[in-house]
Scaffold this motif. Structure first.
Motif, mmCIF file in Angstrom:
data_model
loop_
_atom_site.group_PDB
_atom_site.id
_atom_site.type_symbol
_atom_site.label_atom_id
_atom_site.label_comp_id
_atom_site.label_asym_id
_atom_site.label_seq_id
_atom_site.Cartn_x
_atom_site.Cartn_y
_atom_site.Cartn_z
ATOM 1 N N ARG A 106 37.037 32.879 48.039
ATOM 2 C CA ARG A 106 37.980 32.994 46.676
ATOM 3 C C ARG A 106 37.598 34.175 46.075
ATOM 4 O O ARG A 106 36.669 34.478 46.033
ATOM 5 N N GLN A 107 38.461 34.551 45.160
ATOM 6 C CA GLN A 107 38.544 35.582 44.266
ATOM 7 C C GLN A 107 39.189 35.492 42.772
ATOM 8 O O GLN A 107 40.272 35.305 42.930
ATOM 9 N N ALA A 108 38.359 35.292 41.794
ATOM 10 C CA ALA A 108 39.128 35.005 40.628
ATOM 11 C C ALA A 108 39.319 36.281 39.907
ATOM 12 O O ALA A 108 38.645 37.512 40.303
ATOM 13 N N PRO A 109 40.283 36.354 38.882
ATOM 14 C CA PRO A 109 40.454 37.639 38.221
ATOM 15 C C PRO A 109 39.191 38.242 37.581
ATOM 16 O O PRO A 109 38.482 37.602 36.852
ATOM 17 N N GLY A 110 38.949 39.549 37.864
ATOM 18 C CA GLY A 110 37.967 40.157 37.121
ATOM 19 C C GLY A 110 36.535 40.038 37.870
ATOM 20 O O GLY A 110 35.529 40.509 37.387
#
Length: 125
Positions: free
Chosen positions: A38-42
């Protein structure tokens, strides 16, 4: 051509559940080890969960252990991620990934050769 297609993302309230699915086409599914990232904003992309060829061995990030469950269904060429007790920190784009080689840690994104397009999971407080 190997393709991975995720589904099941969406908006959910904190404490709720979602189930992500990833369908793999183009090669024999049981020749892959599978993972979710997963990749969260920033933020950097991070490992969430992984499963070996047989499904007997699963691996989880500490942040999701006890809340998320990865399962593979070879008859359907799919791997799922059941996510329970979601919190706003779980908000991210979730990616399914496939590794065809038998070496390399499932925790490492470099182990995976194939990736899906991602599905958004948003958890509101």
């Amino acid at each position: 051509q190997v393709q991975l297609v995720e589904s099941g993302g969406g908006l959910v309230q904190a404490g709720g559940s979602l189930r992500l699915s990833c369908e793999v086409s183009g090669r024999t599914f049981n020749s892959y080890r599978m993972g979710w990232f997963r990749q969260a904003p920033g933020k950097d992309q991070e490992f969430v969960a992984g499963v070996d060829y047989s499904g007997d061995h699963t691996y989880y990030a500490d942040s999701v252990k006890g809340r998320f469950t990865i399962e593979r269904a070879d008859a359907k060429n799919t791997v799922s991620l059941q996510m329970n007790a979601l919190n706003p920190e779980d908000t991210a784009v979730y990616y399914c990934a496939a590794a065809h080689q038998s070496w390399g840690s499932l925790y490492n994104s470099g182990t995976y050769a194939y990736w899906g397009q991602g599905t958004q999971v948003t958890v509101s407080s």
